[in-house]
Design a protein around this motif. Sequence first.
Motif, PDB file in Angstrom:
ATOM      1  N   HIS A  46       0.828  -1.209   0.000  1.00 49.30           N
ATOM      2  CA  HIS A  46       0.000   0.000   0.000  1.00 49.30           C
ATOM      3  C   HIS A  46       0.860   1.254   0.000  1.00 49.30           C
ATOM      4  N   ASP A  47       1.870   1.287   0.852  1.00 49.28           N
ATOM      5  CA  ASP A  47       2.743   2.462   0.945  1.00 49.28           C
ATOM      6  C   ASP A  47       3.573   2.637  -0.324  1.00 49.28           C
ATOM      7  N   PHE A  48       4.003   1.531  -0.910  1.00 40.62           N
ATOM      8  CA  PHE A  48       4.808   1.569  -2.133  1.00 40.62           C
ATOM      9  C   PHE A  48       4.013   2.204  -3.276  1.00 40.62           C
ATOM     10  N   VAL A  49       2.786   1.731  -3.458  1.00 43.66           N
ATOM     11  CA  VAL A  49       1.931   2.262  -4.527  1.00 43.66           C
ATOM     12  C   VAL A  49       1.615   3.729  -4.274  1.00 43.66           C
ATOM     13  N   THR A  50       1.272   4.052  -3.030  1.00 42.50           N
ATOM     14  CA  THR A  50       0.957   5.440  -2.679  1.00 42.50           C
ATOM     15  C   THR A  50       2.142   6.361  -2.941  1.00 42.50           C
ATOM     16  N   GLY A  51       3.335   5.919  -2.560  1.00 45.03           N
ATOM     17  CA  GLY A  51       4.534   6.736  -2.747  1.00 45.03           C
ATOM     18  C   GLY A  51       4.828   7.009  -4.212  1.00 45.03           C
ATOM     19  N   ILE A  52       4.690   5.983  -5.062  1.00 45.88           N
ATOM     20  CA  ILE A  52       4.962   6.157  -6.493  1.00 45.88           C
ATOM     21  C   ILE A  52       3.974   7.142  -7.114  1.00 45.88           C
ATOM     22  N   ILE A  53       2.679   6.963  -6.797  1.00 47.54           N
ATOM     23  CA  ILE A  53       1.657   7.842  -7.376  1.00 47.54           C
ATOM     24  C   ILE A  53       1.848   9.278  -6.909  1.00 47.54           C
ATOM     25  N   LEU A  54       2.071   9.463  -5.613  1.00 50.72           N
ATOM     26  CA  LEU A  54       2.265  10.817  -5.086  1.00 50.72           C
ATOM     27  C   LEU A  54       3.496  11.484  -5.694  1.00 50.72           C
ATOM     28  N   GLY A  55       4.573  10.708  -5.858  1.00 50.54           N
ATOM     29  CA  GLY A  55       5.786  11.259  -6.451  1.00 50.54           C
ATOM     30  C   GLY A  55       5.569  11.683  -7.893  1.00 50.54           C
ATOM     31  N   SER A  56       4.839  10.861  -8.639  1.00 48.29           N
ATOM     32  CA  SER A  56       4.571  11.184 -10.047  1.00 48.29           C
ATOM     33  C   SER A  56       3.719  12.441 -10.172  1.00 48.29           C
ATOM     34  N   ILE A  57       2.666  12.517  -9.360  1.00 48.92           N
ATOM     35  CA  ILE A  57       1.780  13.684  -9.418  1.00 48.92           C
ATOM     36  C   ILE A  57       2.530  14.943  -8.997  1.00 48.92           C
ATOM     37  N   ALA A  58       3.316  14.838  -7.925  1.00 46.46           N
ATOM     38  CA  ALA A  58       4.069  16.000  -7.441  1.00 46.46           C
ATOM     39  C   ALA A  58       5.075  16.471  -8.478  1.00 46.46           C
ATOM     40  N   ALA A  59       5.721  15.533  -9.177  1.00 45.89           N
ATOM     41  CA  ALA A  59       6.686  15.910 -10.223  1.00 45.89           C
ATOM     42  C   ALA A  59       5.989  16.654 -11.355  1.00 45.89           C
ATOM     43  N   ASN A  60       4.813  16.177 -11.749  1.00 47.41           N
ATOM     44  CA  ASN A  60       4.057  16.859 -12.800  1.00 47.41           C
ATOM     45  C   ASN A  60       3.591  18.241 -12.338  1.00 47.41           C
ATOM     46  N   LEU A  61       3.196  18.321 -11.072  1.00 42.41           N
ATOM     47  CA  LEU A  61       2.778  19.609 -10.527  1.00 42.41           C
ATOM     48  C   LEU A  61       3.927  20.613 -10.565  1.00 42.41           C
ATOM     49  N   ALA A  62       5.137  20.129 -10.300  1.00 48.07           N
ATOM     50  CA  ALA A  62       6.293  21.025 -10.229  1.00 48.07           C
ATOM     51  C   ALA A  62       6.783  21.469 -11.608  1.00 48.07           C
ATOM     52  N   PHE A  63       6.762  20.569 -12.607  1.00 48.82           N
ATOM     53  CA  PHE A  63       7.468  20.864 -13.856  1.00 48.82           C
ATOM     54  C   PHE A  63       6.623  20.792 -15.132  1.00 48.82           C
ATOM     55  N   ASN A  64       5.494  20.118 -15.097  1.00 48.33           N
ATOM     56  CA  ASN A  64       4.702  19.953 -16.320  1.00 48.33           C
ATOM     57  C   ASN A  64       3.717  21.111 -16.471  1.00 48.33           C
ATOM     58  N   LYS A  65       4.093  22.102 -17.255  1.00 42.59           N
ATOM     59  CA  LYS A  65       3.257  23.290 -17.410  1.00 42.59           C
ATOM     60  C   LYS A  65       2.036  23.024 -18.276  1.00 42.59           C
ATOM     61  N   GLN A  66       2.023  21.930 -19.012  1.00 46.58           N
ATOM     62  CA  GLN A  66       0.882  21.615 -19.870  1.00 46.58           C
ATOM     63  C   GLN A  66      -0.331  21.169 -19.046  1.00 46.58           C
ATOM     64  N   LEU A  67      -0.084  20.734 -17.813  1.00 46.66           N
ATOM     65  CA  LEU A  67      -1.168  20.315 -16.928  1.00 46.66           C
ATOM     66  C   LEU A  67      -1.456  21.419 -15.932  1.00 46.66           C
ATOM     67  N   HIS A  68      -2.702  21.725 -15.764  1.00 45.12           N
ATOM     68  CA  HIS A  68      -3.093  22.804 -14.854  1.00 45.12           C
ATOM     69  C   HIS A  68      -2.763  22.398 -13.417  1.00 45.12           C
ATOM     70  N   SER A  69      -2.199  23.317 -12.670  1.00 42.79           N
ATOM     71  CA  SER A  69      -1.765  23.011 -11.307  1.00 42.79           C
ATOM     72  C   SER A  69      -2.928  22.585 -10.412  1.00 42.79           C
ATOM     73  N   SER A  70      -4.125  23.162 -10.632  1.00 39.64           N
ATOM     74  CA  SER A  70      -5.280  22.796  -9.808  1.00 39.64           C
ATOM     75  C   SER A  70      -5.660  21.331  -9.990  1.00 39.64           C
ATOM     76  N   TYR A  71      -5.459  20.797 -11.226  1.00 37.82           N
ATOM     77  CA  TYR A  71      -5.747  19.385 -11.472  1.00 37.82           C
ATOM     78  C   TYR A  71      -4.806  18.494 -10.657  1.00 37.82           C
ATOM     79  N   MET A  72      -3.539  18.885 -10.619  1.00 40.20           N
ATOM     80  CA  MET A  72      -2.539  18.104  -9.891  1.00 40.20           C
ATOM     81  C   MET A  72      -2.809  18.142  -8.385  1.00 40.20           C
ATOM     82  N   ILE A  73      -3.170  19.319  -7.885  1.00 39.44           N
ATOM     83  CA  ILE A  73      -3.478  19.438  -6.452  1.00 39.44           C
ATOM     84  C   ILE A  73      -4.697  18.594  -6.105  1.00 39.44           C
ATOM     85  N   LEU A  74      -5.707  18.610  -6.982  1.00 43.68           N
ATOM     86  CA  LEU A  74      -6.892  17.786  -6.763  1.00 43.68           C
ATOM     87  C   LEU A  74      -6.521  16.303  -6.753  1.00 43.68           C
ATOM     88  N   ALA A  75      -5.648  15.899  -7.698  1.00 40.67           N
ATOM     89  CA  ALA A  75      -5.217  14.499  -7.758  1.00 40.67           C
ATOM     90  C   ALA A  75      -4.473  14.101  -6.486  1.00 40.67           C
TER      91      ALA A  75
END
Length: 246
Positions: free
Chosen positions: A36-65
């Motif tokens: 459970h923790d492994f899956v949660t960590g991977i997903i959170l890391g991926s979303i946080a990375a997109n929130l930080a650097f992927n300008k094509q995705l709206h930041s509010s979508y990433m925060i909601l995710a």
Amino acid sequence: MQVYMDIVLRAFVAMIMLLLIAKILGKQTLSNLTFHDFVTGIILGSIAANLAFNKQLHSSYMILALIVVTVTSFLLSIIALKSRKMRSWISGSPTVLIEDGKILEQNMKKVRYSLDSLDQALREKEIFNLEVVEYAVLEDNGMVSVLKKQEYQYVTRKDLKLLSVPQSFPVELIMDGIVLADNLKDNGLTQEWLENELRRKGKQISDVFYGVRGTQQQLIFDYYEDGIRNLLIKNSFCSYWRLTDT
């Protein structure tokens, strides 16, 4: 300039969000990396990375995710606490690798755990002979717990029928040169008492980098000036004179 400021802001928000999420999910997520923790960590890391650097995705979508994943993970943790059956599915269950000193090959195949990995896990616990082991269990977090055979277990004070020595939890008194007033107060100690104890050693509070009262009520101090620097200088001079003599 606006682009850089946007990335800085998004990275800052991602960092703060992850810190808050880690606080919400608790220390177990950090210490015991289950399925459970492994899956949660991977997903959170991926979303946080997109929130930080992927300008094509709206930041509010990433925060909601991030919020959705956090709530889902939190709910799964509660379900795992309430139901043993669900806990086994969500976090996994321990697997016995050695029983009565015998390796259980079928269990090892089931979890795809090799003999090399088992040998390494035993060596990490300072066990180099298999005959020492009575039980070995592969825990949910991937660590191996070992129970030695009785003849190889450590002798305790109780075995030797020795009187037990009263122990107390260590109390940090000084850290980074700063007196921890709350710790002193909570344990019925005063700064005046601390200063007197240091005075007996020819020191004062400003000389102490770290101070603690140990489990046997003994005082342990580490000073800023430990004499190591002087020792290094002395050794350097000795090395220099040896070189010049040759």
